[in-house]
Write a protein that holds these residues in place. Structure first.
Motif, PDB file in Angstrom:
ATOM      1  N   THR A 186       0.825  -1.209   0.000  1.00 39.39           N
ATOM      2  CA  THR A 186       0.000   0.000   0.000  1.00 39.39           C
ATOM      3  C   THR A 186       0.857   1.256   0.000  1.00 39.39           C
ATOM      4  O   THR A 186       0.570   2.228  -0.717  1.00 39.39           O
ATOM      5  CB  THR A 186      -0.933   0.014   1.221  1.00 39.39           C
ATOM      6  OG1 THR A 186      -1.726  -1.183   1.224  1.00 39.39           O
ATOM      7  CG2 THR A 186      -1.846   1.224   1.194  1.00 39.39           C
ATOM      8  N   ALA A 187       1.936   1.232   0.791  1.00 38.72           N
ATOM      9  CA  ALA A 187       2.829   2.386   0.848  1.00 38.72           C
ATOM     10  C   ALA A 187       3.488   2.641  -0.502  1.00 38.72           C
ATOM     11  O   ALA A 187       3.680   3.802  -0.899  1.00 38.72           O
ATOM     12  CB  ALA A 187       3.896   2.167   1.922  1.00 38.72           C
TER      13      ALA A 187
ATOM     14  N   VAL B 151       2.205   2.098  -3.454  1.00 38.96           N
ATOM     15  CA  VAL B 151       1.208   2.754  -4.311  1.00 38.96           C
ATOM     16  C   VAL B 151       1.072   4.228  -3.946  1.00 38.96           C
ATOM     17  O   VAL B 151       1.023   5.108  -4.826  1.00 38.96           O
ATOM     18  CB  VAL B 151      -0.148   2.035  -4.201  1.00 38.96           C
ATOM     19  CG1 VAL B 151      -1.207   2.777  -5.016  1.00 38.96           C
ATOM     20  CG2 VAL B 151      -0.040   0.596  -4.675  1.00 38.96           C
ATOM     21  N   LEU B 152       1.032   4.519  -2.655  1.00 38.03           N
ATOM     22  CA  LEU B 152       0.891   5.909  -2.208  1.00 38.03           C
ATOM     23  C   LEU B 152       2.117   6.741  -2.582  1.00 38.03           C
ATOM     24  O   LEU B 152       1.990   7.912  -2.963  1.00 38.03           O
ATOM     25  CB  LEU B 152       0.668   5.951  -0.698  1.00 38.03           C
ATOM     26  CG  LEU B 152      -0.671   5.383  -0.200  1.00 38.03           C
ATOM     27  CD1 LEU B 152      -0.739   5.421   1.315  1.00 38.03           C
ATOM     28  CD2 LEU B 152      -1.841   6.140  -0.818  1.00 38.03           C
ATOM     29  N   ILE B 153       3.297   6.153  -2.472  1.00 40.78           N
ATOM     30  CA  ILE B 153       4.522   6.886  -2.825  1.00 40.78           C
ATOM     31  C   ILE B 153       4.526   7.239  -4.312  1.00 40.78           C
ATOM     32  O   ILE B 153       4.838   8.365  -4.701  1.00 40.78           O
ATOM     33  CB  ILE B 153       5.764   6.052  -2.453  1.00 40.78           C
ATOM     34  CG1 ILE B 153       5.897   5.973  -0.928  1.00 40.78           C
ATOM     35  CG2 ILE B 153       7.021   6.661  -3.060  1.00 40.78           C
ATOM     36  CD1 ILE B 153       6.987   5.027  -0.466  1.00 40.78           C
TER      37      ILE B 153
ATOM     38  N   PHE C  26       1.899   7.468  -6.193  1.00 42.22           N
ATOM     39  CA  PHE C  26       0.820   8.439  -6.402  1.00 42.22           C
ATOM     40  C   PHE C  26       1.275   9.857  -6.055  1.00 42.22           C
ATOM     41  O   PHE C  26       1.036  10.805  -6.822  1.00 42.22           O
ATOM     42  CB  PHE C  26      -0.385   8.060  -5.554  1.00 42.22           C
ATOM     43  CG  PHE C  26      -1.478   9.090  -5.547  1.00 42.22           C
ATOM     44  CD1 PHE C  26      -2.309   9.250  -6.643  1.00 42.22           C
ATOM     45  CD2 PHE C  26      -1.664   9.917  -4.448  1.00 42.22           C
ATOM     46  CE1 PHE C  26      -3.311  10.220  -6.643  1.00 42.22           C
ATOM     47  CE2 PHE C  26      -2.656  10.875  -4.441  1.00 42.22           C
ATOM     48  CZ  PHE C  26      -3.481  11.029  -5.538  1.00 42.22           C
ATOM     49  N   LEU C  27       1.940  10.017  -4.934  1.00 43.85           N
ATOM     50  CA  LEU C  27       2.417  11.345  -4.535  1.00 43.85           C
ATOM     51  C   LEU C  27       3.462  11.881  -5.508  1.00 43.85           C
ATOM     52  O   LEU C  27       3.580  13.094  -5.697  1.00 43.85           O
ATOM     53  CB  LEU C  27       2.996  11.288  -3.120  1.00 43.85           C
ATOM     54  CG  LEU C  27       1.987  11.003  -1.997  1.00 43.85           C
ATOM     55  CD1 LEU C  27       2.703  10.853  -0.664  1.00 43.85           C
ATOM     56  CD2 LEU C  27       0.921  12.098  -1.921  1.00 43.85           C
TER      57      LEU C  27
ATOM     58  N   LEU D 229      -4.474   7.728  -9.308  1.00 39.99           N
ATOM     59  CA  LEU D 229      -4.380   6.690  -8.282  1.00 39.99           C
ATOM     60  C   LEU D 229      -4.329   5.297  -8.911  1.00 39.99           C
ATOM     61  O   LEU D 229      -3.535   4.437  -8.499  1.00 39.99           O
ATOM     62  CB  LEU D 229      -5.566   6.794  -7.324  1.00 39.99           C
ATOM     63  CG  LEU D 229      -5.563   5.839  -6.124  1.00 39.99           C
ATOM     64  CD1 LEU D 229      -4.327   6.054  -5.269  1.00 39.99           C
ATOM     65  CD2 LEU D 229      -6.821   6.024  -5.295  1.00 39.99           C
TER      66      LEU D 229
ATOM     67  N   ALA E 138      -0.950   4.835 -10.446  1.00 39.94           N
ATOM     68  CA  ALA E 138       0.043   4.546  -9.418  1.00 39.94           C
ATOM     69  C   ALA E 138       0.032   3.063  -9.052  1.00 39.94           C
ATOM     70  O   ALA E 138       1.088   2.450  -8.847  1.00 39.94           O
ATOM     71  CB  ALA E 138      -0.215   5.403  -8.184  1.00 39.94           C
TER      72      ALA E 138
END
Length: 252
Positions: free
Chosen positions: A22-23, A25-27, A29-30, A74, A77
């Motif tokens: 999950t992290a 994907v978020l990285i 995305f950011l 999203l 990502a």
């Protein structure tokens, strides 16, 4: 109590793997969210090129111009982070596999990632221009084509997932044959039913037009044949022999 400890440790490891996936994907995305509007415009190019003169895209919801690019970024990502997500899955299950199983799963994970990306590229560069060109030319005279940006996003994401998953057919065939569920010979005998099934799946996963249905079904059939060819190199009997050799080496 001794049986609970391994279970708890496995659950903790699973949680850590999911958090890392999950992290990732978020990285990603950011890192790309700043270009969200440009990403959406790039995704809309096949439709914009197919629209007649004066045709445009519209937003029927007040928040759509913000949320549509946000949602697409999203999903993108997640697509970019898929190799690392699959690695986390692999790292979790690998300790419980035999050596011959690890030799099989490693190339399958790599191949499945490449095939998923190829499915998305095939949809964007081959299917979209034909499908949108067909829709644009099929509109009645006097009807101005104005596609909602949310509707377009849902449409393309559906096709991306459909073609991405369809291109995983060789992996599914190899796994089924390797697991002993079926064999290449049995699948060959079922080829007429598989051909019909491919067009049925194409009808269910794509918009109601013959072009996109056919362009999903035909690659599925070709990939099925490729999976049959690859499955010949993975014999259930050979794997059992390897397993017995490995057990003999571990317990002389």
């Amino acid at each position: 109590m001794s049986q609970q400890q391994p279970l708890i440790s496995h659950l903790l490891e699973l949680r850590n793997r999911l958090l890392r996936a999950t992290a990732s994907v978020l990285i990603v995305f950011l890192a790309i969210v700043y270009w969200a509007k440009d990403i959406y415009h790039y995704m809309a190019v096949p439709l914009l090129k197919a629209l007649p003169s004066g045709g445009t895209m519209i937003a029927t919801d007040v928040a759509a111009p913000f949320f549509a690019p946000f949602k697409l970024t999203l999903v993108l990502a997640f697509f970019i982070a898929i190799p690392y997500v699959l690695y986390q899955i692999w790292a979790f299950v690998a300790p419980g596999l035999y050596k011959h199983e690890k030799r099989l799963i490693s190339p399958l994970l790599f191949s499945s990632t490449i095939l998923f990306y190829l499915g998305i590229c095939f949809a964007y560069y081959v299917v979209f221009p034909l499908v949108f060109g067909f829709f644009a030319n099929a509109s009645p005279e006097g009807v101005q084509v104005a596609t909602d940006i949310n509707s377009y996003l849902n449409f393309v994401l559906k096709l991306f997932f459909a073609f991405g998953l369809a291109f995983e057919i060789p992996i599914a065939v190899v796994l089924l044959c390797w697991a002993g569920v079926t064999s290449p010979e049995d699948l060959k005998a079922q080829r007429p039913y598989i051909i019909v099934g491919a067009f049925v799946v194409g009808m269910l996963l794509t918009p109601p037009d013959v072009i996109s249905q056919t362009m999903l079904a035909v690659p599925m059939l070709l990939l099925f044949e490729g999976g049959l060819f690859a499955a010949r190199f993975y014999s259930k009997k050979a794997d059992k022999d390897d397993e017995e050799v490995e057990d003999g080496e571990e317990n002389p």
